[in-house]
Design an enzyme around this catalytic site. Sequence first.
Site, mmCIF file in Angstrom:
data_model
loop_
_atom_site.group_PDB
_atom_site.id
_atom_site.type_symbol
_atom_site.label_atom_id
_atom_site.label_comp_id
_atom_site.label_asym_id
_atom_site.label_seq_id
_atom_site.Cartn_x
_atom_site.Cartn_y
_atom_site.Cartn_z
ATOM 1 N N ASP A 62 0.855 -1.182 0.000
ATOM 2 C CA ASP A 62 0.000 0.000 0.000
ATOM 3 C C ASP A 62 0.892 1.234 0.000
ATOM 4 O O ASP A 62 2.064 1.164 0.381
ATOM 5 C CB ASP A 62 -0.923 0.000 1.223
ATOM 6 C CG ASP A 62 -2.099 0.941 1.075
ATOM 7 O OD1 ASP A 62 -3.171 0.482 0.637
ATOM 8 O OD2 ASP A 62 -1.948 2.141 1.380
ATOM 9 N N PRO A 65 2.350 3.916 4.479
ATOM 10 C CA PRO A 65 3.186 2.996 5.267
ATOM 11 C C PRO A 65 2.675 2.731 6.677
ATOM 12 O O PRO A 65 2.758 1.600 7.165
ATOM 13 C CB PRO A 65 4.561 3.673 5.279
ATOM 14 C CG PRO A 65 4.300 5.103 4.929
ATOM 15 C CD PRO A 65 3.098 5.105 4.045
ATOM 16 N N LYS A 67 -0.488 2.917 7.945
ATOM 17 C CA LYS A 67 -1.687 2.068 7.905
ATOM 18 C C LYS A 67 -1.312 0.640 7.532
ATOM 19 O O LYS A 67 -1.806 -0.328 8.115
ATOM 20 C CB LYS A 67 -2.708 2.612 6.912
ATOM 21 C CG LYS A 67 -3.999 1.781 6.869
ATOM 22 C CD LYS A 67 -4.979 2.311 5.850
ATOM 23 C CE LYS A 67 -6.320 1.600 5.964
ATOM 24 N NZ LYS A 67 -6.245 0.139 5.894
ATOM 25 N N ARG A 109 -10.372 6.792 -6.378
ATOM 26 C CA ARG A 109 -11.767 7.048 -6.027
ATOM 27 C C ARG A 109 -12.318 8.186 -6.881
ATOM 28 O O ARG A 109 -11.610 9.144 -7.185
ATOM 29 C CB ARG A 109 -11.893 7.406 -4.549
ATOM 30 C CG ARG A 109 -11.541 6.260 -3.623
ATOM 31 C CD ARG A 109 -11.917 6.580 -2.192
ATOM 32 N NE ARG A 109 -11.637 5.461 -1.303
ATOM 33 C CZ ARG A 109 -11.975 5.436 -0.018
ATOM 34 N NH1 ARG A 109 -12.596 6.469 0.521
ATOM 35 N NH2 ARG A 109 -11.698 4.382 0.722
ATOM 36 N N ASN A 148 -12.505 -1.533 -9.347
ATOM 37 C CA ASN A 148 -13.533 -1.134 -10.308
ATOM 38 C C ASN A 148 -13.141 0.133 -11.060
ATOM 39 O O ASN A 148 -12.438 0.973 -10.518
ATOM 40 C CB ASN A 148 -14.867 -0.909 -9.576
ATOM 41 C CG ASN A 148 -15.570 -2.219 -9.281
ATOM 42 O OD1 ASN A 148 -15.646 -3.088 -10.136
ATOM 43 N ND2 ASN A 148 -16.071 -2.367 -8.068
ATOM 44 N N ARG A 179 -24.754 -13.288 -5.291
ATOM 45 C CA ARG A 179 -25.978 -12.586 -4.879
ATOM 46 C C ARG A 179 -27.193 -13.167 -5.601
ATOM 47 O O ARG A 179 -28.269 -13.335 -5.006
ATOM 48 C CB ARG A 179 -25.857 -11.097 -5.192
ATOM 49 C CG ARG A 179 -24.826 -10.355 -4.365
ATOM 50 C CD ARG A 179 -24.897 -8.854 -4.605
ATOM 51 N NE ARG A 179 -23.889 -8.144 -3.833
ATOM 52 C CZ ARG A 179 -22.857 -7.481 -4.349
ATOM 53 N NH1 ARG A 179 -22.702 -7.435 -5.663
ATOM 54 N NH2 ARG A 179 -21.989 -6.859 -3.569
ATOM 55 N N HIS A 203 -19.538 -6.197 -15.281
ATOM 56 C CA HIS A 203 -19.858 -6.109 -13.857
ATOM 57 C C HIS A 203 -20.537 -4.771 -13.582
ATOM 58 O O HIS A 203 -20.036 -3.719 -13.947
ATOM 59 C CB HIS A 203 -18.575 -6.212 -13.030
ATOM 60 C CG HIS A 203 -18.760 -5.877 -11.583
ATOM 61 N ND1 HIS A 203 -19.557 -6.608 -10.744
ATOM 62 C CD2 HIS A 203 -18.247 -4.870 -10.827
ATOM 63 C CE1 HIS A 203 -19.524 -6.086 -9.533
ATOM 64 N NE2 HIS A 203 -18.738 -5.023 -9.560
ATOM 65 N N THR A 258 -18.299 -2.060 0.715
ATOM 66 C CA THR A 258 -18.454 -3.514 0.729
ATOM 67 C C THR A 258 -17.093 -4.133 1.045
ATOM 68 O O THR A 258 -16.060 -3.578 0.691
ATOM 69 C CB THR A 258 -18.946 -4.057 -0.625
ATOM 70 O OG1 THR A 258 -17.987 -3.735 -1.639
ATOM 71 C CG2 THR A 258 -20.295 -3.458 -0.999
#
Length: 344
Positions: A62, A65, A67, A109, A148, A179, A203, A258
């Site tokens: 990641d 660092p 986190k 995001r 995504n 689902r 998707h 999610t």
Amino acid sequence: AGDASSGFFRAVADGCPITHTSCSAPHRRLTKVSVIGAGNVGMAIAQTILTQNLADEIALVDALPDKLRGEALDLQHAAAFLPRVRIVSGTDAAVTKNSDLIVVTAGARQIPGETRLNLLQRNVALYRKIVPPVAEHSPDALLLVVSNPVDVLTYVAWKLSGFPASRVIGSGTNLDSSRFRFLVAEHLDVSAQDVQAYMVGEHGDSSVAIWSSISVGGMPALKSLRDSHRSFDEAALEGIRRAVVGGAYEVIGLKGYTSWAIGYSVASLATSLLRDQRRVHPVSVLAAGFHGISDGHEVFLSLPARLGRAGVLGVAEMDLTEAEAAQLRRSAKTLWENCQLLGL
């Protein structure tokens, strides 16, 4: 480690001394899984892979660092309750070296008001930093994309990695199909494990529900219900489809993100891949040439694929209605147009 253990253990008669290097366990190739992105989804995947004992080593990567170190320590502190797994972490791709499976969850995001194209371009820029280094450190790995928009980013990962298409897979509609099975099972009052049902295509909102694929205990569900004059009308079918498509939005609206379902979904894919189970999953694969999709359109979307240690071992030729095939082709065309804008 050998010197320390000799204070606690004594060799059996005629056995090697405890500290003797030739007394190591018979050689077994260790399995390594790397997870790129230590957010909610990435950590749910790492935790599920850990508890299901799918890897001997898990590497977490990641950009943050502190986190990252905290997440790694949190898992390491549970060592007494878990299978013996080495957990490593770092901000550099070198920590992923010699991975068998690389799971990419990192993604940009969306900014309020941002266009889909601009978001895609920012994700491509991020993938340019992530994918080539991990591919270089693990040239024989399987690459599993979860970020995504997963279908476009699986295409991006394929182009940037240089891997054959069989070794680049998107999580696709594997969770959508779960689902779908859950909702059909609820409607029929049976276990979801006894239901076979597939969502395919892109998707998200335009995914295609393959109603003819539904079977319960090996029996075609819709035909059996019609023959017995039980209710499973068009309104019920459409309600299930809407609930499948809206499932993620509902969870996000309630808890903000999610995580657990996608964690279990990816773990099921990892099991099939790493243990060479050859199970069929609806995942994002190179779909050119299937169901009327042009051979020249290098698009990734979800189709039922047989997965094993070498990646995608084959794609099932579904018996689609013309309406289902047409919807699949429309999704492929849209995805192809988006991919062409990325300049890869």
